[in-house]
Design a protein around this motif. Structure first.
Motif, PDB file in Angstrom:
ATOM      1  N   TRP A 112      -1.976 -18.434 -48.808  1.00 44.04           N
ATOM      2  CA  TRP A 112      -0.525 -18.626 -48.812  1.00 44.04           C
ATOM      3  C   TRP A 112       0.210 -17.289 -48.781  1.00 44.04           C
ATOM      4  N   PHE A 113      -0.355 -16.288 -49.458  1.00 36.98           N
ATOM      5  CA  PHE A 113       0.253 -14.950 -49.396  1.00 36.98           C
ATOM      6  C   PHE A 113       0.220 -14.405 -47.971  1.00 36.98           C
ATOM      7  N   ALA A 114      -0.824 -14.734 -47.230  1.00 34.10           N
ATOM      8  CA  ALA A 114      -0.921 -14.290 -45.836  1.00 34.10           C
ATOM      9  C   ALA A 114       0.130 -14.959 -44.958  1.00 34.10           C
ATOM     10  N   LEU A 115       0.592 -16.130 -45.369  1.00 31.55           N
ATOM     11  CA  LEU A 115       1.470 -16.929 -44.516  1.00 31.55           C
ATOM     12  C   LEU A 115       2.958 -16.787 -44.830  1.00 31.55           C
ATOM     13  N   ILE A 116       3.315 -16.863 -46.111  1.00 37.00           N
ATOM     14  CA  ILE A 116       4.738 -16.990 -46.469  1.00 37.00           C
ATOM     15  C   ILE A 116       5.540 -15.729 -46.158  1.00 37.00           C
ATOM     16  N   PRO A 117       5.136 -14.537 -46.623  1.00 35.60           N
ATOM     17  CA  PRO A 117       5.906 -13.341 -46.249  1.00 35.60           C
ATOM     18  C   PRO A 117       5.930 -13.122 -44.730  1.00 35.60           C
ATOM     19  N   TYR A 122       0.552 -18.377 -33.070  1.00 34.65           N
ATOM     20  CA  TYR A 122      -0.584 -17.487 -33.329  1.00 34.65           C
ATOM     21  C   TYR A 122      -1.750 -18.282 -33.913  1.00 34.65           C
ATOM     22  N   PHE A 123      -2.894 -18.200 -33.256  1.00 36.01           N
ATOM     23  CA  PHE A 123      -4.094 -18.875 -33.745  1.00 36.01           C
ATOM     24  C   PHE A 123      -4.445 -18.383 -35.145  1.00 36.01           C
ATOM     25  N   THR A 124      -4.218 -17.091 -35.383  1.00 36.00           N
ATOM     26  CA  THR A 124      -4.487 -16.514 -36.708  1.00 36.00           C
ATOM     27  C   THR A 124      -3.704 -17.230 -37.796  1.00 36.00           C
ATOM     28  N   LEU A 125      -2.400 -17.401 -37.582  1.00 38.82           N
ATOM     29  CA  LEU A 125      -1.557 -17.996 -38.616  1.00 38.82           C
ATOM     30  C   LEU A 125      -1.829 -19.488 -38.765  1.00 38.82           C
ATOM     31  N   LEU A 126      -2.043 -20.178 -37.663  1.00 36.35           N
ATOM     32  CA  LEU A 126      -2.376 -21.603 -37.740  1.00 36.35           C
ATOM     33  C   LEU A 126      -3.680 -21.823 -38.507  1.00 36.35           C
ATOM     34  N   THR A 127      -4.662 -20.964 -38.265  1.00 34.53           N
ATOM     35  CA  THR A 127      -5.959 -21.135 -38.918  1.00 34.53           C
ATOM     36  C   THR A 127      -5.886 -20.725 -40.382  1.00 34.53           C
ATOM     37  N   ASN A 128      -5.127 -19.678 -40.701  1.00 33.95           N
ATOM     38  CA  ASN A 128      -4.903 -19.339 -42.102  1.00 33.95           C
ATOM     39  C   ASN A 128      -4.169 -20.475 -42.811  1.00 33.95           C
ATOM     40  N   ALA A 129      -3.241 -21.131 -42.113  1.00 37.43           N
ATOM     41  CA  ALA A 129      -2.548 -22.283 -42.695  1.00 37.43           C
ATOM     42  C   ALA A 129      -3.526 -23.423 -42.945  1.00 37.43           C
ATOM     43  N   MET A 130      -4.490 -23.595 -42.039  1.00 37.91           N
ATOM     44  CA  MET A 130      -5.516 -24.611 -42.218  1.00 37.91           C
ATOM     45  C   MET A 130      -6.322 -24.337 -43.489  1.00 37.91           C
ATOM     46  N   VAL A 131      -6.681 -23.081 -43.691  1.00 36.41           N
ATOM     47  CA  VAL A 131      -7.415 -22.691 -44.899  1.00 36.41           C
ATOM     48  C   VAL A 131      -6.563 -22.951 -46.142  1.00 36.41           C
ATOM     49  N   ALA A 132      -5.290 -22.567 -46.087  1.00 34.03           N
ATOM     50  CA  ALA A 132      -4.394 -22.743 -47.239  1.00 34.03           C
ATOM     51  C   ALA A 132      -4.257 -24.210 -47.609  1.00 34.03           C
ATOM     52  N   VAL A 133      -4.054 -25.071 -46.614  1.00 27.99           N
ATOM     53  CA  VAL A 133      -3.905 -26.506 -46.872  1.00 27.99           C
ATOM     54  C   VAL A 133      -5.215 -27.095 -47.389  1.00 27.99           C
ATOM     55  N   TYR A 134      -6.332 -26.684 -46.780  1.00 30.14           N
ATOM     56  CA  TYR A 134      -7.653 -27.145 -47.212  1.00 30.14           C
ATOM     57  C   TYR A 134      -7.858 -26.868 -48.701  1.00 30.14           C
ATOM     58  N   CYS A 135      -7.657 -25.623 -49.097  1.00 29.02           N
ATOM     59  CA  CYS A 135      -7.880 -25.239 -50.497  1.00 29.02           C
ATOM     60  C   CYS A 135      -6.924 -25.958 -51.434  1.00 29.02           C
ATOM     61  N   THR A 136      -5.658 -26.061 -51.038  1.00 31.42           N
ATOM     62  CA  THR A 136      -4.648 -26.681 -51.891  1.00 31.42           C
ATOM     63  C   THR A 136      -4.922 -28.163 -52.100  1.00 31.42           C
ATOM     64  N   VAL A 137      -5.249 -28.866 -51.016  1.00 30.33           N
ATOM     65  CA  VAL A 137      -5.518 -30.306 -51.125  1.00 30.33           C
ATOM     66  C   VAL A 137      -6.741 -30.568 -52.004  1.00 30.33           C
ATOM     67  N   LEU A 138      -7.803 -29.785 -51.824  1.00 32.93           N
ATOM     68  CA  LEU A 138      -9.002 -30.001 -52.648  1.00 32.93           C
ATOM     69  C   LEU A 138      -8.753 -29.666 -54.113  1.00 32.93           C
ATOM     70  N   LEU A 139      -7.752 -28.813 -54.371  1.00 33.09           N
ATOM     71  CA  LEU A 139      -7.405 -28.484 -55.759  1.00 33.09           C
ATOM     72  C   LEU A 139      -6.541 -29.558 -56.404  1.00 33.09           C
ATOM     73  N   TYR A 156      -4.736 -25.826 -28.653  1.00 33.15           N
ATOM     74  CA  TYR A 156      -3.996 -24.588 -28.866  1.00 33.15           C
ATOM     75  C   TYR A 156      -3.815 -23.825 -27.555  1.00 33.15           C
ATOM     76  N   LEU A 157      -4.885 -23.688 -26.784  1.00 31.68           N
ATOM     77  CA  LEU A 157      -4.818 -22.958 -25.526  1.00 31.68           C
ATOM     78  C   LEU A 157      -3.836 -23.627 -24.565  1.00 31.68           C
ATOM     79  N   LEU A 158      -3.895 -24.946 -24.450  1.00 28.02           N
ATOM     80  CA  LEU A 158      -2.961 -25.659 -23.579  1.00 28.02           C
ATOM     81  C   LEU A 158      -1.515 -25.403 -23.998  1.00 28.02           C
ATOM     82  N   PHE A 159      -1.261 -25.488 -25.302  1.00 23.96           N
ATOM     83  CA  PHE A 159       0.092 -25.249 -25.819  1.00 23.96           C
ATOM     84  C   PHE A 159       0.591 -23.857 -25.453  1.00 23.96           C
TER      85      PHE A 159
END
Length: 212
Positions: free
Chosen positions: A21-26, A49-66, A154-157
């Protein structure tokens, strides 16, 4: 069946969630405040950005499992295939940046810190999480096929939107600069990388489970 996690996993997920989340919000506010384009265009670019979308995926994954491990999304993220797919995506984020893109731009201050979190710390921590905490015994070789959907969409978009806006987040898929042929070649090479990386993680998982 309860999907509650043991304390060590919860601690690791909490740490990883904070970094993600720190990687995403600021970064969101930095991107929106960029005066090079109207705010709405910058809003779309942030999610290009694939980087930000994938970091968001990680953030949501961790948050939901918590916070909601027994929810429908919690059960989805608890699957070995889901965790392994995200591991493949975030690993490629780290590899592509550090091998190809790092030398193309220099950052300072907060942006430099965010850049390292997005491309180094989160990928390394998530791969470590997969290695230590994810049960890999159910992985099958064919599991990788649906994992290709995310990078393909993602590539098509990016290519469709880029043809209208002339904004491409990465130089190796910049249709306007390198042309259609080279863009398609690069996209095909990226597809091969996703397949090989997926098969590598599946193979490692199978080997790991067999040794245990």
């Amino acid at each position: 069946m309860s999907l509650q996690k043991p304390i060590p996993i919860k601690i690791f997920l909490a740490i990883l969630s904070c970094f993600a989340w720190f990687a995403l919000i600021p970064q969101f506010f930095i991107t929106i405040g960029n005066g090079n384009a109207p705010w709405f265009e910058n809003f779309i670019r942030y999610f290009s950005y694939f980087t930000l979308l994938t970091n968001a995926m990680v953030a949501v994954y961790c948050t939901v499992l918590l916070v909601a491990p027994n929810s429908r999304w919690g059960r989805f993220f608890a699957r070995t295939g889901t965790a392994t797919a995200i591991t493949v995506y975030i690993t490629i984020v780290g590899l592509i940046y550090n091998i190809i893109l790092r030398k193309l731009a220099q950052f300072e201050g907060l942006q430099k810190i965010l850049n390292e979190v997005q491309h180094v710390i989160v990928p390394v921590l998530f791969v470590l999480y997969w290695c230590v905490f994810v049960n890999k015994s159910s992985l099958r070789w064919k599991d990788f096929l649906p994992w290709l959907g995310y990078p393909f969409i993602y590539l098509l978009f990016v290519l469709v939107r880029g043809s209208f806006s002339n904004f491409y987040p990465y130089p190796f898929i910049h249709l306007g600069n390198i042309g259609l042929q080279q863009t398609l070649i690069n996209a095909a090479l990226m597809g091969v990388l996703f397949i090989l990386m997926s098969l590598a993680f599946i193979g490692i998982g199978k080997l790991w489970s067999r040794k245990k």
